[in-house]
Scaffold this active site. Structure first.
Site, short mmCIF file in Angstrom:
data_model
loop_
_atom_site.label_atom_id
_atom_site.label_comp_id
_atom_site.label_asym_id
_atom_site.label_seq_id
_atom_site.Cartn_x
_atom_site.Cartn_y
_atom_site.Cartn_z
N ARG A 52 29.65 -16.85 -3.85
CA ARG A 52 30.96 -16.52 -3.30
C ARG A 52 31.23 -17.30 -2.03
O ARG A 52 30.33 -17.71 -1.34
CB ARG A 52 31.02 -15.02 -2.99
CG ARG A 52 31.34 -14.24 -4.24
CD ARG A 52 31.52 -12.78 -4.03
NE ARG A 52 31.91 -12.31 -2.74
CZ ARG A 52 33.13 -11.87 -2.42
NH1 ARG A 52 34.09 -11.90 -3.30
NH2 ARG A 52 33.36 -11.39 -1.21
N LYS A 92 19.42 -7.66 -1.47
CA LYS A 92 20.27 -8.21 -2.52
C LYS A 92 19.42 -8.59 -3.73
O LYS A 92 18.43 -9.30 -3.62
CB LYS A 92 21.04 -9.43 -1.99
CG LYS A 92 22.03 -9.98 -3.00
CD LYS A 92 23.10 -10.83 -2.35
CE LYS A 92 23.95 -11.52 -3.42
NZ LYS A 92 25.16 -12.11 -2.90
N ARG A 127 26.06 -2.45 9.55
CA ARG A 127 25.72 -2.52 10.98
C ARG A 127 24.45 -1.74 11.22
O ARG A 127 24.32 -0.60 10.75
CB ARG A 127 26.83 -1.86 11.82
CG ARG A 127 27.99 -2.77 12.09
CD ARG A 127 28.94 -2.10 13.06
NE ARG A 127 29.61 -0.96 12.49
CZ ARG A 127 29.84 0.18 13.14
NH1 ARG A 127 29.42 0.34 14.38
NH2 ARG A 127 30.49 1.16 12.56
C1 BTN Z 1 27.26 -14.34 -4.94
O1 BTN Z 1 27.58 -15.15 -4.06
O2 BTN Z 1 26.66 -13.30 -4.65
C2 BTN Z 1 27.64 -14.58 -6.37
C3 BTN Z 1 26.58 -15.41 -7.06
C4 BTN Z 1 26.91 -15.74 -8.50
C5 BTN Z 1 25.90 -16.71 -9.08
C6 BTN Z 1 26.11 -16.94 -10.54
S1 BTN Z 1 24.70 -17.67 -11.29
C7 BTN Z 1 25.61 -17.95 -12.76
C8 BTN Z 1 26.97 -18.42 -12.35
N1 BTN Z 1 26.96 -19.84 -12.12
C9 BTN Z 1 27.16 -20.16 -10.85
O3 BTN Z 1 27.20 -21.31 -10.38
N2 BTN Z 1 27.35 -19.04 -10.13
C10 BTN Z 1 27.26 -17.85 -10.95
#
Ligand code: BTN
Length: 261
Positions: free
Chosen positions: A62, A126, A259
């Site tokens: 993201r 995470k 936080r």
């Molecule tokens: C995040 O930032 O938390 C979301 C991550 C999403 C990763 C997945 S892996 C499969 C698909 N291909 C990518 O390049 N990104 C998503």
């Protein structure tokens, strides 16, 4: 050649009846499963497709961040399909609910689209993330091609910095492999997408509340002018509610961090 055995045929037999024309592809290496399917759709091939890759050279997360994953230590896949919900709000939350419910207990959701391995109330690491993107459909101005990209950590990897330790599914069940996990989540994910398309976020709201790791927890938004408050659940459209000094505020987009107390 892939090194793992991916249950492509079994998945196709389960998924295609719900989504006619869908194909299932497993590849050893790709830049990014989401980029591949986005480019196909932009070039006019908007057929539904579930693509899983053992290694992504340029995985995307993201907010333009890279999504790095070690080959063999994670599950990375994207599901792309023509998609036309009336309201898109809350889609990433509904996807999170479908994934978390299909996985072993001990997983929570951190608004808007992180899966956490729970370490205690308001504490966790995470475990995975969801990236939802869309592109226009040629010749169909009413619909879009949606791409749901999912990255899940399967095997624990050493983190150089203990504060940035992530979670992995094998901490919950040491026998889980990436193909097993795909087999567990693919059908619930597709079913949730179809339900969301016709009914929106409403059927997922109470289920999200059961998994919400931010409820009752002090959080801060990542906006330029950050808001601080206590997580108070989400509204019927999936916006995060924060109890602040000025009353309850709804946060529709962006990210939040927990936080320290
Ligand atoms: C995040 O930032 O938390 C979301 C991550 C999403 C990763 C997945 S892996 C499969 C698909 N291909 C990518 O390049 N990104 C998503």
């Amino acid at each position: 050649m892939t090194t793992l055995h991916w249950p492509c045929e079994t998945l196709w037999e389960r998924l295609e009846p719900l989504c006619p024309g869908l194909s299932v592809e497993a590849v050893a290496e790709v830049d990014s499963t989401s980029t591949r399917l986005l480019e196909r759709a932009r070039a006019g091939d908007a057929a539904p497709c579930l693509m899983v890759a053992e290694h992504q050279r340029a995985g995307r997360g993201r907010q333009g961040r890279p999504w790095a994953s070690q080959a063999g230590a994670s599950l990375t896949f994207s599901l792309g399909l023509p998609y036309a919900p009336r309201d898109w709000s809350g889609l990433s939350l509904a996807v999170g609910v479908a994934l978390a419910e299909a996985l072993p207990a001990g997983i929570g959701l951190k608004w808007p689209n992180d899966l956490w391995l729970l370490d205690g109330a308001g504490r966790g690491r995470k475990l995975g993330g969801i990236l939802i993107e869309t592109t226009g459909l040629q010749g169909n101005p009413a619909g879009r091609y949606a791409l749901v990209g999912v990255g899940l950590n399967i095997r624990p990897v050493d983190a150089p910095d203990a504060r940035n330790r992530v979670g992995a599914l094998q901490e919950l069940d040491a026998t889980l492999t990436a193909p097993d996990v795909l087999q567990r989540v693919a059908l619930p994910l597709l079913a949730a997408l179809l339900r969301f398309e016709s009914e929106g976020f409403d059927p997922f709201a109470d289920r999200f509340a059961m998994l919400d790791v931010l409820r009752g927890v002090p959080v801060r938004t990542s906006h330029e002018d950050p808001l601080q408050g206590i997580g108070a659940g989400v509204d019927r459209k999936g916006a995060l509610l924060l109890q602040t000094a000025a009353g309850v505020q709804a946060i529709e987009s962006g990210e939040v961090s927990v936080r320290p107390c």
